[in-house]
Design a protein around this motif. Structure first.
Motif, short mmCIF file in Angstrom:
data_model
loop_
_atom_site.label_atom_id
_atom_site.label_comp_id
_atom_site.label_asym_id
_atom_site.label_seq_id
_atom_site.Cartn_x
_atom_site.Cartn_y
_atom_site.Cartn_z
N SER A 1 47.79 35.19 40.51
CA SER A 1 46.36 34.95 40.67
C SER A 1 46.08 33.45 40.62
O SER A 1 46.97 32.64 40.31
CB SER A 1 45.57 35.67 39.57
OG SER A 1 45.94 35.17 38.30
N ASP B 1 41.91 37.23 42.13
CA ASP B 1 43.04 37.97 42.67
C ASP B 1 43.19 37.59 44.14
O ASP B 1 42.32 37.85 44.96
CB ASP B 1 42.79 39.47 42.52
CG ASP B 1 43.95 40.32 43.00
OD1 ASP B 1 44.73 39.84 43.83
OD2 ASP B 1 44.07 41.46 42.54
N GLU C 1 45.14 38.69 46.51
CA GLU C 1 45.28 39.80 47.46
C GLU C 1 43.97 40.50 47.75
O GLU C 1 43.65 40.83 48.89
CB GLU C 1 46.30 40.81 46.92
CG GLU C 1 46.60 41.94 47.88
CD GLU C 1 47.68 42.87 47.36
OE1 GLU C 1 47.93 43.92 48.01
OE2 GLU C 1 48.28 42.56 46.31
N HIS C 2 43.16 40.73 46.70
CA HIS C 2 41.92 41.49 46.86
C HIS C 2 40.66 40.63 46.81
O HIS C 2 39.57 41.09 47.14
CB HIS C 2 41.83 42.59 45.80
CG HIS C 2 42.99 43.54 45.81
ND1 HIS C 2 44.06 43.40 44.94
CD2 HIS C 2 43.26 44.61 46.59
CE1 HIS C 2 44.93 44.36 45.18
NE2 HIS C 2 44.48 45.11 46.17
#
Length: 432
Positions: free
Chosen positions: A341, A371, A373-374
């Motif tokens: 992160s 985060d 990725e998200h």
């Protein structure tokens, strides 16, 4: 518990921190080259990163030991006691990991070690089954300065337990120097036990409290927990400022308006700095080298080191001088920081208070994580550090949010003024 252990339980150097020292259990170990002892890293990373990553992708879950039949066996305070010595007077390469550019103690590294020690103490109480994480730093206070590098003794034990949480009292002192003269630093950490599979809180062993000294230590921990809960209930996020604080805000706002009015004869003092100009920030990718023993979250001690060093930078830039560290106020780790992160830290001078030949400066460090990725963005905690600088300076808020930061910091300063004044007025302390 033996008479020796009970004797040392009774030697509490601060009612606020309820710490003690049990001399019965003495262990010496050689240092790592990186300045962290084997006992601090023995409960550290359990698997290489690539292996942990592969197991995660394969869906292999950690094995959770079954709950003992009949429940958890109670533990004594002495069962969790742990002590180690950093031979800083003998090993110049070890000192290399604990020194800053000016040749003084690098507090961030020491704080990182203390968090690791709290983890060792916590696991000695819970055993290897649960996942134990740092939930809060209840306070770190410098008692006396370290004027030269000497052997440092770090020690701690579980001083209070709740259902799933433990208060761990720690101290650092000059090795071999008894009493208050040898005491350098005291602190308390709150650790929480989690089920490694469900990530939910799980019970910890009850604490056996037998002697009057142990009962006093345990009672202090219970009272301190209630005091923290009471303070949380009157936070500015839940209640508006009181009448005195509201009057102060209005007075400061009127003063600030005059400073910015071109027709006003009142000009802003050179010693006054607007809060918005004091902010410094850092952004870091959380690499696996900083992970804790559970592989996928960042070690709390690394986060503590990062926040104190940014707070020092902020105070130094504000004062244009080298500040002296006084204390870290009770601070919480509100959410875990995952490996991979992005960690955002923002430090701001939130409050200043005149004191003797200078002033105390409180720096607020906000922590948040994204985060990658998200794209989720989560607030992970706020850390409030107090420094002393040998200048008369004043910080001035302008926006409503800044006024709230100012009032919150002012409350903290009032709560701890008596404690700080007990040790040379907060001036004669270790410099970060």
């Amino acid at each position: 518990m033996s008479r020796v252990a009970s004797k040392h339980i009774s030697r509490l150097s601060s009612p606020l921190l309820h710490h003690t020292r049990l001399r019965k259990f003495t262990v010496h170990h050689p240092p790592h080259h990186d300045g962290v002892y084997k006992e601090l890293s023995a409960l550290g990373v359990q698997k290489p990163w690539l292996r942990a990553l592969a197991e995660r992708k394969a869906g292999i879950k950690p094995v959770t030991p079954p709950m003992p039949i009949g429940g958890l066996a109670p533990k004594r305070m002495s069962d969790s006691y742990h002590r180690l010595v950093l031979p800083l007077s003998k090993d110049e390469w070890l000192v290399d990991g604990y020194v800053n550019a000016s040749g003084q103690l690098r507090l961030g590294t020491l704080f990182q070690d203390l968090d690791a020690l709290a983890g060792v103490v916590g696991y000695k109480h819970t055993g290897p089954g649960p996942t134990t994480v740092t939930a809060a730093v209840d306070r770190i206070s410098i008692i006396r300065p370290l004027e030269e590098f000497c052997d440092l003794e770090l020690s701690g034990f579980v001083s209070y337990v709740g259902k799933s949480s433990m208060e761990i009292s720690l101290e650092a002192r000059r090795n071999g120097v008894e009493g208050q003269e040898g005491l350098l630093l005291t602190c308390a950490f709150t650790m929480v036990a989690l089920n490694p599979e469900t990530k939910r809180a799980t019970p910890v062993p009850p604490l056996i409290v037998e002697t009057p000294e142990e009962k006093a230590v345990f009672k202090k921990g219970e009272e301190y927990k209630k005091a923290k809960q009471a303070l949380a209930n009157v936070s500015l996020a839940k209640q508006t400022p009181n009448d005195e604080e509201s009057d102060l805000i209005h007075q400061m706002w009127m003063e600030q308006l005059q400073y910015e009015d071109p027709q006003s004869t009142l000009s802003k003092p050179r010693s006054m700095v607007y809060m918005s100009t004091t902010t410094v920030a850092s952004t870091q990718v959380m690499q696996p080298q900083y992970r804790n023993r559970h592989s996928f979250m960042i070690f709390g001690g690394y986060l503590l080191r990062s926040t104190v060093e940014l707070a020092f930078c902020c105070c130094s830039a504000f004062a244009h001088s080298r500040p002296t560290f006084i204390s870290l106020d009770p601070s919480t780790f509100d959410a875990p920081v995952p490996v991979g992160s992005i960690l955002y830290l923002t430090a701001t001078v939130a409050y200043t208070e005149p004191h003797k030949d200078g002033c105390r400066v409180q720096v607020r460090v906000g922590s948040s994580v994204r985060d990658v990725e998200h794209g989720n963005f989560v607030e992970t905690g706020v850390f409030n550090y107090t420094f002393f600088v040998e200048k008369q300076l004043e910080v001035m808020p302008k926006t409503y949010s800044e006024y709230m930061m100012f009032i919150d910091a002012r409350r903290r300063a009032k709560q701890h003024a008596a404690f700080l004044d007990g040790y040379d007025g907060g001036k004669d302390r270790v410099v970060e």
